[in-house]
Motif scaffolding. Structure first.
Motif, PDB file in Angstrom:
ATOM      1  N   LEU A 146      40.436  32.493  46.701  1.00 14.08           N
ATOM      2  CA  LEU A 146      40.731  33.519  45.709  1.00 14.08           C
ATOM      3  C   LEU A 146      41.514  32.957  44.541  1.00 14.08           C
ATOM      4  CD1 LEU A 146      41.671  37.134  46.190  1.00 14.08           C
ATOM      5  CD2 LEU A 146      43.276  35.752  44.935  1.00 14.08           C
ATOM      6  N   PHE A 148      39.323  30.645  42.326  1.00 16.64           N
ATOM      7  CA  PHE A 148      38.370  31.418  41.523  1.00 16.64           C
ATOM      8  C   PHE A 148      39.084  32.169  40.414  1.00 16.64           C
ATOM      9  CE2 PHE A 148      34.276  32.642  40.728  1.00 16.64           C
ATOM     10  CZ  PHE A 148      34.044  34.003  40.760  1.00 16.64           C
ATOM     11  N   ALA A 149      40.239  32.733  40.731  1.00 13.35           N
ATOM     12  CA  ALA A 149      40.991  33.500  39.720  1.00 13.35           C
ATOM     13  C   ALA A 149      41.413  32.607  38.558  1.00 13.35           C
ATOM     14  CB  ALA A 149      42.222  34.145  40.353  1.00 13.35           C
ATOM     15  N   ILE A 202      38.351  31.659  36.405  1.00 10.86           N
ATOM     16  CA  ILE A 202      37.957  32.761  35.517  1.00 10.86           C
ATOM     17  C   ILE A 202      38.956  32.911  34.383  1.00 10.86           C
ATOM     18  CG2 ILE A 202      37.586  35.226  35.391  1.00 10.86           C
ATOM     19  CD1 ILE A 202      36.499  35.223  38.075  1.00 10.86           C
ATOM     20  N   MET A 261      38.250  33.032  30.389  1.00 14.54           N
ATOM     21  CA  MET A 261      38.718  34.100  29.503  1.00 14.54           C
ATOM     22  C   MET A 261      39.442  33.518  28.292  1.00 14.54           C
ATOM     23  SD  MET A 261      39.984  36.714  32.442  1.00 14.54           S
ATOM     24  CE  MET A 261      41.292  37.506  31.564  1.00 14.54           C
ATOM     25  N   TRP A 303      44.719  38.770  17.580  1.00 17.24           N
ATOM     26  CA  TRP A 303      45.415  39.057  18.844  1.00 17.24           C
ATOM     27  C   TRP A 303      45.791  37.770  19.568  1.00 17.24           C
ATOM     28  CZ3 TRP A 303      42.993  39.311  24.104  1.00 17.24           C
ATOM     29  CH2 TRP A 303      41.780  38.606  24.160  1.00 17.24           C
ATOM     30  N   LEU A 328      37.184  40.098  41.167  1.00 21.41           N
ATOM     31  CA  LEU A 328      37.812  39.233  40.166  1.00 21.41           C
ATOM     32  C   LEU A 328      37.019  39.243  38.871  1.00 21.41           C
ATOM     33  CD1 LEU A 328      39.135  36.101  42.059  1.00 21.41           C
ATOM     34  CD2 LEU A 328      40.411  37.991  41.118  1.00 21.41           C
ATOM     35  N   LEU A 329      35.690  39.213  38.973  1.00 23.24           N
ATOM     36  CA  LEU A 329      34.875  39.236  37.754  1.00 23.24           C
ATOM     37  C   LEU A 329      35.056  40.549  36.998  1.00 23.24           C
ATOM     38  CD1 LEU A 329      31.622  37.503  38.960  1.00 23.24           C
ATOM     39  CD2 LEU A 329      33.133  36.735  37.153  1.00 23.24           C
ATOM     40  N   ALA A 343      38.326  40.581  35.315  1.00 22.08           N
ATOM     41  CA  ALA A 343      38.338  39.685  34.152  1.00 22.08           C
ATOM     42  C   ALA A 343      37.752  40.399  32.945  1.00 22.08           C
ATOM     43  CB  ALA A 343      37.543  38.420  34.461  1.00 22.08           C
ATOM     44  N   SER A 403      40.097  43.356  31.849  1.00 22.44           N
ATOM     45  CA  SER A 403      41.348  42.933  31.213  1.00 22.44           C
ATOM     46  C   SER A 403      41.078  42.324  29.842  1.00 22.44           C
ATOM     47  CB  SER A 403      42.103  41.940  32.102  1.00 22.44           C
ATOM     48  OG  SER A 403      41.407  40.720  32.166  1.00 22.44           O
ATOM     49  N   PHE A 404      39.976  41.569  29.703  1.00 24.81           N
ATOM     50  CA  PHE A 404      39.651  41.006  28.387  1.00 24.81           C
ATOM     51  C   PHE A 404      39.365  42.129  27.402  1.00 24.81           C
ATOM     52  CE2 PHE A 404      38.569  37.387  25.842  1.00 24.81           C
ATOM     53  CZ  PHE A 404      37.703  37.884  24.892  1.00 24.81           C
ATOM     54  N   MET A 426      46.251  41.777  28.330  1.00 25.69           N
ATOM     55  CA  MET A 426      45.166  41.142  29.093  1.00 25.69           C
ATOM     56  C   MET A 426      45.724  40.421  30.306  1.00 25.69           C
ATOM     57  SD  MET A 426      42.377  38.347  27.836  1.00 25.69           S
ATOM     58  CE  MET A 426      43.212  36.811  28.003  1.00 25.69           C
ATOM     59  N   TYR A 474      45.063  41.459  34.238  1.00 31.69           N
ATOM     60  CA  TYR A 474      44.404  40.475  35.086  1.00 31.69           C
ATOM     61  C   TYR A 474      45.280  40.109  36.282  1.00 31.69           C
ATOM     62  CZ  TYR A 474      41.674  36.392  36.393  1.00 31.69           C
ATOM     63  OH  TYR A 474      40.906  35.484  37.071  1.00 31.69           O
ATOM     64  N   VAL A 491      44.282  40.488  40.180  1.00 32.72           N
ATOM     65  CA  VAL A 491      44.284  39.397  41.168  1.00 32.72           C
ATOM     66  C   VAL A 491      45.095  39.805  42.394  1.00 32.72           C
ATOM     67  CG1 VAL A 491      45.085  37.056  41.599  1.00 32.72           C
ATOM     68  CG2 VAL A 491      43.880  37.570  39.500  1.00 32.72           C
TER      69      VAL A 491
END
Lengths: 167, 91
Positions: A11, A14-15, A18, A22, A75, B17-18, B21, B24-25, B37, B41, B45
């Motif tokens: 986990l 993967f987090a 990702i 982002m 931003w 998680l996807l 993501a 949050s984006f 964001m 996120y 998690v």
């Protein structure tokens, strides 16, 4: 996913992966922003224009700098670094750039400003070429992101010149 | 967890998680806030971790049927081949 530690590791990995993706997309989204900055610099006074004891010319001047750089902020902007440089040509060097003043703008609200200041850094030539010299004042900025690519650009303002004789 | 449960846990983890993501984006971009964001996120998690990592009962709905010890004796374990090799070397 055989055990607690195995699932936790999977986990977290993967987090974080990702999260990296982002951040890349956030940086790419900066390209969607089309900035329209404006700036103006007036030279209020030439305070000092002499040869240094060792021989090079030195200038001290007071500038009135006003700018609206709010459109540079997105931003994903942490801060904007700006500096003013005097640019001119001499026989020895095709381009001389001397940084006169700089500042860090931490937020969009502070990006529209005017300031009257003498040059923060010394305006010294390589030699004695500054009498009657015409020069440009260029406002450079670096948009520093929270994550990703930094953008840099400038506005060139021309038409400034130094006196024919030392003051 | 049983085997089905492990597969389910992995799928839930990846999907959640996807989804977080993307959410949050989107939230950060629309609100113009990078911090928003990151907060959304991070919350996502943590929530995913709470759902997929501990050994919840719903991951154990297809438990394996282990044989009774008496049943196991009727099906002896196969002999390892090392003993036959030792016999041939003694000759």
């Amino acid at each position: 996913m055989h055990s607690f530690g195995y699932r936790l590791n999977g986990l977290l990995t993967f987090a974080v992966t990702i999260l990296a993706l982002m951040c890349v997309i956030a940086s790419l989204s900066d390209n969607l922003n089309i900035p329209s900055p404006s700036a103006e610099i007036q030279i209020m006074n030439i305070n000092w224009f002499q040869k240094q004891p060792k021989g090079s010319d030195e200038v001290i001047l007071t500038m009135n700098i006003s700018a609206d750089l709010q459109s540079l902020f997105t931003w994903n902007t942490k801060q904007v670094f700006i500096f003013v440089a005097a640019e001119y040509e001499t026989r020895k060097n095709s381009l001389n750039q001397v940084s006169l003043w700089d500042a860090i703008i931490p937020a969009k609200e502070r990006a529209k400003f005017w300031i009257r200041s003498s040059n923060k850094y010394r305006f010294v030539d390589h030699g004695k070429n500054l009498r009657g010299k015409e020069f440009n004042l260029t406002l450079h900025w670096h948009v520093m992101p929270k994550t990703g690519k930094m953008f840099a650009d400038k506005i060139v303002m021309s038409g400034y010149s130094l006196p024919e004789e030392y003051i | 967890m049983d085997w089905q449960g492990q597969k389910l846990a992995e799928q839930i983890m990846q999907v959640m998680l996807l989804v977080f993501a993307v959410v949050s984006f989107g939230a950060g971009y629309v609100l113009g806030s990078f911090q928003m964001m990151m907060l959304v996120y991070a919350g996502g998690v943590t929530l995913t971790a709470l759902i997929t990592i501990p050994n919840w009962p719903f991951f154990n709905r297809h438990p394996l049927k282990w044989l009774d010890p008496s049943e196991a004796e009727k099906h002896p374990k196969p002999q390892v081949a090392v003993s036959s090799k030792k016999k041939s070397s003694k000759k």
